[in-house]
Design a protein around this motif. Structure first.
Motif, PDB file in Angstrom:
ATOM      1  N   ASP A  41       1.032  -0.834  -0.201  1.00 60.73           N
ATOM      2  CA  ASP A  41      -0.202   0.377  -0.019  1.00 60.73           C
ATOM      3  C   ASP A  41       1.028   0.971   0.236  1.00 60.73           C
ATOM      4  OD1 ASP A  41      -2.136   2.760   0.478  1.00 60.73           O
ATOM      5  OD2 ASP A  41      -2.581   1.231   1.794  1.00 60.73           O
ATOM      6  N   ASN A  42       0.773   2.485  -1.256  1.00 61.63           N
ATOM      7  CA  ASN A  42       1.998   2.834  -1.355  1.00 61.63           C
ATOM      8  C   ASN A  42       1.592   4.620  -0.396  1.00 61.63           C
ATOM      9  OD1 ASN A  42      -0.847   3.801  -3.076  1.00 61.63           O
ATOM     10  ND2 ASN A  42       0.152   5.756  -2.854  1.00 61.63           N
ATOM     11  N   ALA A  43       0.201   4.292   0.570  1.00 60.74           N
ATOM     12  CA  ALA A  43      -0.192   5.562   0.992  1.00 60.74           C
ATOM     13  C   ALA A  43      -0.891   4.990   2.377  1.00 60.74           C
ATOM     14  CB  ALA A  43      -0.584   6.127   1.428  1.00 60.74           C
ATOM     15  N   PRO A  44      -0.414   4.229   3.531  1.00 62.73           N
ATOM     16  CA  PRO A  44      -1.867   3.635   3.747  1.00 62.73           C
ATOM     17  C   PRO A  44      -3.180   4.105   4.762  1.00 62.73           C
ATOM     18  CG  PRO A  44       0.406   2.588   4.417  1.00 62.73           C
ATOM     19  CD  PRO A  44       0.421   3.265   4.033  1.00 62.73           C
ATOM     20  N   THR A  45      -2.677   5.495   4.977  1.00 62.66           N
ATOM     21  CA  THR A  45      -3.798   6.614   5.749  1.00 62.66           C
ATOM     22  C   THR A  45      -5.004   6.902   4.373  1.00 62.66           C
ATOM     23  OG1 THR A  45      -2.782   8.882   5.670  1.00 62.66           O
ATOM     24  CG2 THR A  45      -1.990   6.842   7.609  1.00 62.66           C
ATOM     25  N   ILE A  46      -4.936   6.534   2.888  1.00 65.36           N
ATOM     26  CA  ILE A  46      -5.692   6.800   2.224  1.00 65.36           C
ATOM     27  C   ILE A  46      -6.345   5.931   1.926  1.00 65.36           C
ATOM     28  CG2 ILE A  46      -5.648   7.717  -0.076  1.00 65.36           C
ATOM     29  CD1 ILE A  46      -2.725   9.411   0.671  1.00 65.36           C
ATOM     30  N   GLY A  47      -7.614   5.996   1.784  1.00 65.47           N
ATOM     31  CA  GLY A  47      -8.544   5.021   1.339  1.00 65.47           C
ATOM     32  C   GLY A  47      -8.844   4.891  -0.196  1.00 65.47           C
ATOM     33  N   SER A  48      -8.548   5.995  -0.844  1.00 61.80           N
ATOM     34  CA  SER A  48      -9.396   5.908  -2.049  1.00 61.80           C
ATOM     35  C   SER A  48      -7.661   6.673  -2.765  1.00 61.80           C
ATOM     36  CB  SER A  48     -10.200   6.431  -2.669  1.00 61.80           C
ATOM     37  OG  SER A  48     -10.495   7.947  -1.981  1.00 61.80           O
ATOM     38  N   ALA A  49      -7.521   6.661  -4.060  1.00 57.84           N
ATOM     39  CA  ALA A  49      -6.731   7.922  -4.882  1.00 57.84           C
ATOM     40  C   ALA A  49      -5.796   8.045  -5.044  1.00 57.84           C
ATOM     41  CB  ALA A  49      -7.287   9.483  -4.662  1.00 57.84           C
ATOM     42  N   GLU A  50      -5.132   6.468  -5.290  1.00 59.17           N
ATOM     43  CA  GLU A  50      -4.099   5.594  -4.471  1.00 59.17           C
ATOM     44  C   GLU A  50      -2.651   5.655  -5.711  1.00 59.17           C
ATOM     45  OE1 GLU A  50      -3.741   2.742  -2.168  1.00 59.17           O
ATOM     46  OE2 GLU A  50      -5.358   2.864  -2.072  1.00 59.17           O
ATOM     47  N   LEU A  51      -3.075   5.154  -7.008  1.00 58.50           N
ATOM     48  CA  LEU A  51      -1.437   5.764  -7.809  1.00 58.50           C
ATOM     49  C   LEU A  51      -1.870   5.540  -9.172  1.00 58.50           C
ATOM     50  CD1 LEU A  51       0.640   3.300  -6.252  1.00 58.50           C
ATOM     51  CD2 LEU A  51       0.885   5.498  -6.152  1.00 58.50           C
ATOM     52  N   TYR A  60      14.527  -0.069  -8.876  1.00 61.36           N
ATOM     53  CA  TYR A  60      13.678   1.115  -8.658  1.00 61.36           C
ATOM     54  C   TYR A  60      12.196   1.047  -9.820  1.00 61.36           C
ATOM     55  CZ  TYR A  60      17.065   1.972  -4.441  1.00 61.36           C
ATOM     56  OH  TYR A  60      17.951   1.447  -3.666  1.00 61.36           O
ATOM     57  N   ALA A  61      11.247   1.121  -8.649  1.00 63.04           N
ATOM     58  CA  ALA A  61       9.789   1.239  -9.311  1.00 63.04           C
ATOM     59  C   ALA A  61       9.717   3.275  -9.122  1.00 63.04           C
ATOM     60  CB  ALA A  61       8.376   1.001  -8.931  1.00 63.04           C
ATOM     61  N   TYR A  62       9.411   4.374  -9.708  1.00 65.29           N
ATOM     62  CA  TYR A  62       8.850   5.177  -9.607  1.00 65.29           C
ATOM     63  C   TYR A  62       7.420   5.831 -10.366  1.00 65.29           C
ATOM     64  CZ  TYR A  62      13.597   6.128  -9.588  1.00 65.29           C
ATOM     65  OH  TYR A  62      15.166   5.323  -9.372  1.00 65.29           O
ATOM     66  N   VAL A  63       6.728   6.192  -8.806  1.00 62.18           N
ATOM     67  CA  VAL A  63       4.880   5.893  -9.753  1.00 62.18           C
ATOM     68  C   VAL A  63       5.039   7.201  -9.122  1.00 62.18           C
ATOM     69  CG1 VAL A  63       4.833   3.459  -8.562  1.00 62.18           C
ATOM     70  CG2 VAL A  63       4.541   4.951  -6.973  1.00 62.18           C
ATOM     71  N   THR A  64       3.371   7.642  -9.402  1.00 67.33           N
ATOM     72  CA  THR A  64       2.583   9.262  -9.490  1.00 67.33           C
ATOM     73  C   THR A  64       1.660   8.739  -8.455  1.00 67.33           C
ATOM     74  OG1 THR A  64       1.141   8.495 -11.977  1.00 67.33           O
ATOM     75  CG2 THR A  64       3.109   9.801 -11.695  1.00 67.33           C
ATOM     76  N   ASN A  65       1.320   9.396  -7.680  1.00 68.45           N
ATOM     77  CA  ASN A  65       0.537   9.684  -6.691  1.00 68.45           C
ATOM     78  C   ASN A  65      -0.634   9.834  -7.139  1.00 68.45           C
ATOM     79  OD1 ASN A  65      -1.561   9.915  -3.876  1.00 68.45           O
ATOM     80  ND2 ASN A  65       0.994   9.630  -3.132  1.00 68.45           N
ATOM     81  N   ALA A  66      -1.573   9.933  -6.868  1.00 68.26           N
ATOM     82  CA  ALA A  66      -3.036  10.917  -8.078  1.00 68.26           C
ATOM     83  C   ALA A  66      -3.881  10.976  -6.528  1.00 68.26           C
ATOM     84  CB  ALA A  66      -4.452   8.974  -8.148  1.00 68.26           C
ATOM     85  N   TYR A  67      -3.000  11.359  -5.006  1.00 70.55           N
ATOM     86  CA  TYR A  67      -4.210  11.832  -4.109  1.00 70.55           C
ATOM     87  C   TYR A  67      -3.538  13.485  -4.181  1.00 70.55           C
ATOM     88  CZ  TYR A  67      -5.057  12.875   0.826  1.00 70.55           C
ATOM     89  OH  TYR A  67      -5.424  13.504   1.800  1.00 70.55           O
ATOM     90  N   ALA A  68      -4.452  13.866  -4.010  1.00 74.72           N
ATOM     91  CA  ALA A  68      -4.379  15.237  -4.072  1.00 74.72           C
ATOM     92  C   ALA A  68      -4.565  16.049  -3.089  1.00 74.72           C
ATOM     93  CB  ALA A  68      -6.088  15.879  -4.601  1.00 74.72           C
ATOM     94  N   ALA A  69      -2.857  16.056  -2.506  1.00 71.81           N
ATOM     95  CA  ALA A  69      -2.740  15.848  -0.778  1.00 71.81           C
ATOM     96  C   ALA A  69      -2.614  17.986  -0.649  1.00 71.81           C
ATOM     97  CB  ALA A  69      -1.453  16.044  -0.785  1.00 71.81           C
ATOM     98  N   PRO A  70      -3.630  18.621   0.409  1.00 72.70           N
ATOM     99  CA  PRO A  70      -3.459  20.114   0.870  1.00 72.70           C
ATOM    100  C   PRO A  70      -2.033  20.622   0.858  1.00 72.70           C
ATOM    101  CG  PRO A  70      -3.821  18.413   2.853  1.00 72.70           C
ATOM    102  CD  PRO A  70      -3.688  17.763   1.781  1.00 72.70           C
TER     103      PRO A  70
END
Length: 208
Positions: A41-51, A60-70
């Motif tokens: 899980d790339n961000a355990p505290t986020i339940g949706s909009a992940e990668l 190494y793998a480089y991934v784009t995060n789909a979570y719109a953080a503040p």
């Protein structure tokens, strides 16, 4: 796909399995199914909009995060998994079990939307020690970013310590990209179907 391994990202994980990044071995016989190796899980505290996407270089793998953080989120030393548009995952062990924390770095790019959130990561490409990141359309900051992960000559740059190189304000979200022969070919989300950038100098992307 990289060296007969399949790397998969999940945008929205189901409640029964919260992992969002998966590794499979590809069999020599294409009629056989891929063999599952590991997930995280790339961000355990986020339940949706992940990668949204993944690119692999070496171990190494480089991934784009789909979570719109503040926009105000704090990401000191790349430790906050919920604050940033690009993450670095150690895939030297395809089971993702040997390392206690395979998510090695989360990179925050200062490009913001009108809602004052980070413009999410959409597309990504790795080539010769440079990572190219495409973001959603932003009102402040560029949508195309180049990062040195060990190939751009920036002091201290490595896969686990990305350093900024250059950027270009596309004016649209970058849906996908391909880098070849010193050029970046970008497909955009709205009215411009294709943008071609000269990235022969990754520190200064420009129109040819």
């Amino acid at each position: 796909v990289y060296k007969r391994r399949l790397y998969v990202t999940m945008y929205d994980s189901p409640s029964t399995d919260t992992d969002s990044f998966f590794i499979f071995d590809l069999p020599n016989d294409p009629s056989q199914p891929p063999q599952f190796r590991g997930s995280v899980d790339n961000a355990p505290t986020i339940g949706s909009a992940e990668l949204n996407s993944v690119a692999v270089g070496s171990t190494y793998a480089y991934v784009t995060n789909a979570y719109a953080a503040p926009a105000s989120c704090n990401n000191a030393a790349g430790a906050n998994k919920n604050c940033g548009q690009m993450q670095v995952i150690d895939v030297s062990d395809p089971t993702l079990a040997a390392a206690s924390n395979p998510i090695k770095y989360t990179y925050k790019i200062p490009s913001y939307t009108s809602s004052n959130t980070l413009a999410i990561g959409i597309s990504i490409f790795y080539k010769d020690g440079i990572v190219y990141v495409g973001l959603a359309k932003s009102v402040t900051g560029p949508e195309f970013i180049t990062l040195d992960v060990g190939g751009g000559g920036t002091s201290g740059a490595s896969p686990t310590s990305p350093k900024p190189l250059g950027s270009y304000e596309v004016g649209n979200g970058v849906n996908s990209m391909y880098i070849q022969g010193g050029y970046a070919y970008l497909t955009s989300a709205n009215n411009e179907a294709l943008t071609i950038l000269d990235v022969s100098n990754p520190a200064s992307p420009s129109l040819p």
